[in-house]
Enzyme design. Structure first.
Site, PDB file in Angstrom:
ATOM      1  N   THR A  38       0.809  -1.140   0.098  1.00  0.00           N
ATOM      2  CA  THR A  38      -0.004   0.062   0.078  1.00  0.00           C
ATOM      3  C   THR A  38       0.815   1.417   0.011  1.00  0.00           C
ATOM      4  O   THR A  38       0.440   2.180  -0.607  1.00  0.00           O
ATOM      5  CB  THR A  38      -1.010  -0.101   1.301  1.00  0.00           C
ATOM      6  OG1 THR A  38      -1.957  -1.034   1.131  1.00  0.00           O
ATOM      7  CG2 THR A  38      -1.663   1.110   1.242  1.00  0.00           C
TER       8      THR A  38
ATOM      9  N   ASP B  60       1.422  -6.256  -4.678  1.00  0.00           N
ATOM     10  CA  ASP B  60       0.584  -6.481  -3.496  1.00  0.00           C
ATOM     11  C   ASP B  60       1.322  -7.615  -2.475  1.00  0.00           C
ATOM     12  O   ASP B  60       1.460  -8.669  -3.234  1.00  0.00           O
ATOM     13  CB  ASP B  60      -0.963  -6.647  -3.650  1.00  0.00           C
ATOM     14  CG  ASP B  60      -1.730  -6.792  -2.637  1.00  0.00           C
ATOM     15  OD1 ASP B  60      -2.644  -5.908  -2.514  1.00  0.00           O
ATOM     16  OD2 ASP B  60      -1.475  -7.480  -1.461  1.00  0.00           O
TER      17      ASP B  60
ATOM     18  N   SER C  60       0.092  -9.799  -0.976  1.00  0.00           N
ATOM     19  CA  SER C  60      -0.894 -11.143  -0.761  1.00  0.00           C
ATOM     20  C   SER C  60      -0.222 -11.773  -1.984  1.00  0.00           C
ATOM     21  O   SER C  60      -0.624 -13.256  -2.085  1.00  0.00           O
ATOM     22  CB  SER C  60      -2.274 -10.868  -1.282  1.00  0.00           C
ATOM     23  OG  SER C  60      -2.827  -9.890  -0.384  1.00  0.00           O
TER      24      SER C  60
ATOM     25  N   ASP D 190       0.029  -7.147   4.421  1.00  0.00           N
ATOM     26  CA  ASP D 190      -0.639  -8.596   4.539  1.00  0.00           C
ATOM     27  C   ASP D 190       0.103  -9.520   4.928  1.00  0.00           C
ATOM     28  O   ASP D 190      -0.295 -10.635   5.787  1.00  0.00           O
ATOM     29  CB  ASP D 190      -1.691  -8.698   3.019  1.00  0.00           C
ATOM     30  CG  ASP D 190      -2.472  -7.867   3.120  1.00  0.00           C
ATOM     31  OD1 ASP D 190      -3.204  -7.133   4.170  1.00  0.00           O
ATOM     32  OD2 ASP D 190      -3.329  -7.634   2.056  1.00  0.00           O
TER      33      ASP D 190
ATOM     34  N   THR E 103       2.704 -10.410  14.400  1.00  0.00           N
ATOM     35  CA  THR E 103       1.352 -10.494  13.819  1.00  0.00           C
ATOM     36  C   THR E 103       0.883  -9.323  13.096  1.00  0.00           C
ATOM     37  O   THR E 103       0.840  -8.452  13.950  1.00  0.00           O
ATOM     38  CB  THR E 103       0.635 -11.598  14.631  1.00  0.00           C
ATOM     39  OG1 THR E 103       1.642 -12.482  15.136  1.00  0.00           O
ATOM     40  CG2 THR E 103      -0.676 -11.919  13.856  1.00  0.00           C
TER      41      THR E 103
ATOM     42  N   ARG F  92      -2.827 -26.013  14.427  1.00  0.00           N
ATOM     43  CA  ARG F  92      -3.201 -24.808  15.213  1.00  0.00           C
ATOM     44  C   ARG F  92      -4.333 -25.487  16.242  1.00  0.00           C
ATOM     45  O   ARG F  92      -5.371 -25.807  16.033  1.00  0.00           O
ATOM     46  CB  ARG F  92      -3.626 -23.727  14.345  1.00  0.00           C
ATOM     47  CG  ARG F  92      -2.737 -23.263  13.324  1.00  0.00           C
ATOM     48  CD  ARG F  92      -3.081 -22.181  12.491  1.00  0.00           C
ATOM     49  NE  ARG F  92      -2.912 -21.175  13.564  1.00  0.00           N
ATOM     50  CZ  ARG F  92      -3.726 -19.884  13.160  1.00  0.00           C
ATOM     51  NH1 ARG F  92      -4.492 -19.806  12.306  1.00  0.00           N
ATOM     52  NH2 ARG F  92      -3.229 -18.797  13.965  1.00  0.00           N
TER      53      ARG F  92
ATOM     54  N   THR G  32      -0.518 -22.711  19.434  1.00  0.00           N
ATOM     55  CA  THR G  32      -1.617 -22.355  19.788  1.00  0.00           C
ATOM     56  C   THR G  32      -2.255 -21.373  18.801  1.00  0.00           C
ATOM     57  O   THR G  32      -1.764 -20.488  18.154  1.00  0.00           O
ATOM     58  CB  THR G  32      -1.880 -21.840  21.159  1.00  0.00           C
ATOM     59  OG1 THR G  32      -3.077 -21.439  21.485  1.00  0.00           O
ATOM     60  CG2 THR G  32      -0.750 -20.629  21.334  1.00  0.00           C
ATOM     61  N   GLN G  33      -3.803 -21.601  18.820  1.00  0.00           N
ATOM     62  CA  GLN G  33      -4.507 -20.507  18.158  1.00  0.00           C
ATOM     63  C   GLN G  33      -4.770 -19.223  18.758  1.00  0.00           C
ATOM     64  O   GLN G  33      -5.086 -18.173  18.344  1.00  0.00           O
ATOM     65  CB  GLN G  33      -5.956 -20.999  17.873  1.00  0.00           C
ATOM     66  CG  GLN G  33      -6.026 -22.040  17.062  1.00  0.00           C
ATOM     67  CD  GLN G  33      -7.533 -22.828  17.031  1.00  0.00           C
ATOM     68  OE1 GLN G  33      -8.463 -22.437  17.851  1.00  0.00           O
ATOM     69  NE2 GLN G  33      -7.768 -23.824  16.197  1.00  0.00           N
TER      70      GLN G  33
END
Ligand code: ASP
Length: 353
Positions: free
Chosen positions: A15, A59, A61, A92, A168, A248, A279-280
């Site tokens: 972006t 981008d 992604s 992203d 994250t 996960r 872990t989630q």
């Protein structure tokens, strides 16, 4: 040592450098000269700045391991000529790129600062200008003895510098888009840049940079959820060519205690597929023996990912298999820290396969 800092910017897209498509109004990546024209203040920094750009910029992604190799090569090939590196990247997949680079750039002892923005650089309220300038300043920062302040791959976004392989993306809207939920910030950005020296990655080697480019993408992730049925799970576990699975799980590394579930995972591990438990939860890690479900998983050979992020876990698997290691060796090394991605003592770089 009083020379002007030399910084290499690697512009991948995202972006920060996007403009609006006149027909669709969707944002699309644009070239680096447009980006720099919108940040005239960069000239006020008394730095020597060069750049390399992705052609075309993307981008994030669309990022994949071949792009990580391209970034790692650009850094390795220019390593001796620059004091620090700034990677401009979409948000992203920024945490995946940061994690992958932290493993690939073994023995890194210079700053690699990744940043981007939530609003394009051409917009009046853009966060891109501030992020770019602060990233450059962090890449140029020196300790009193002249050594680089940051010697790791880090993400700079708005008010914080985070360890890359602990980060994250946490918000699609907020200017503070990133967070490291299991590790403190490396620096706080306010009126000044305040580094937390205890949190920064220590330099415990004098070895030259040893980039490792090979990544093996025969890996996958399985997210547990109530209602995941036997047939669906079996299909996933039997995906052809898969060498490693990031599982996960719930809470402290917990999963169902049902016999069919445990049998299916046991058979997968017995076939030589590495299964890694993360872990989630956004905060905390795997404590496999706290509950029966986690204990059963550990008992059948599922490896603990401790407090690793998913982004670090999946890229570390690609990296370790990319070294050509067999399943047993990958399983042995996954729970050992390579670049500060989990909370144990630092481990030395893996030998060539
Ligand atoms: N879609 C964009 C990208 O990741 C989002 C951003 O840069 O913030 O490239």
């Amino acid at each position: 040592m009083n020379q002007r800092p030399r910084i290499l910017i690697i512009y991948t897209g995202g972006t920060i450098g996007m403009i609006e498509d006149s027909e669709t109004k969707a944002l699309k990546p644009f070239d680096f000269s447009h980006l720099m024209e919108n940040v005239p203040k960069v000239k006020m920094l008394d730095y020597e700045i060069d750049n390399i750009q992705f052609d075309p910029p993307i981008d994030s992604s669309d990022m994949d391991p071949s792009h990580w190799q391209q970034i790692a090569r650009s850094i390795a090939e220019n390593y001796d000529d620059y004091d620090g590196f700034v990677v401009l990247h979409g948000t992203d997949t920024m945490a995946y790129t940061a994690s992958a680079l932290s493993f690939m750039l073994c023995n890194l002892s210079k700053p690699v600062i990744i940043t981007g923005s939530q609003l394009p650089i051409g917009e009046v309220r853009t966060d891109g200008e501030e992020n770019l300038i602060t990233a450059l300043q962090i890449a140029a920062a020196r300790n009193s003895d002249g050594t680089p302040t940051v010697r790791e791959v880090a993400i700079l976004f708005e008010n914080y510098l985070w360890r890359g392989n602990r980060s994250t993306k946490r918000s699609a809207d907020n200017f503070n888009a990133f967070k490291s939920n299991n590790y403190p910030e490396l620096a706080k950005i306010g009126l000044g840049i305040h580094f937390y020296h205890d949190a920064l990655y220590p330099l415990h080697h004098k070895a030259p940079l040893e980039p490792r480019y090979d990544l093996d993408t025969n890996v996958m992730a399985i997210d547990l959820f109530p209602g995941l049925n036997h047939e669906v799970l079996r299909h996933m576990l039997n995906t052809p060519h898969v060498k490693g699975i990031v599982l996960r799980t719930y809470g402290a590394g917990n999963g169902p205690t049902w016999k069919w579930f445990i049998d299916a995972i046991r058979e997968t591990v017995k076939r030589g597929v590495v299964v890694l438990n993360v872990t989630q939860c956004v905060n905390g890690g795997v404590h496999a023996n706290r509950y029966m479900g986690g204990d059963l998983l550990a008992g059948i050979g599922v490896v603990s990912g401790h407090d690793m992020t998913f982004e670090a876990a999946i890229t570390k698997m690609m990296f370790l298999f990319g070294l050509g290691l067999d399943a047993a060796e990958v399983a042995r090394r996954l729970p050992l820290p390579l670049a500060g991605e989990l909370t144990l003592n630092p481990h030395t770089c893996p030998p060539h396969s």
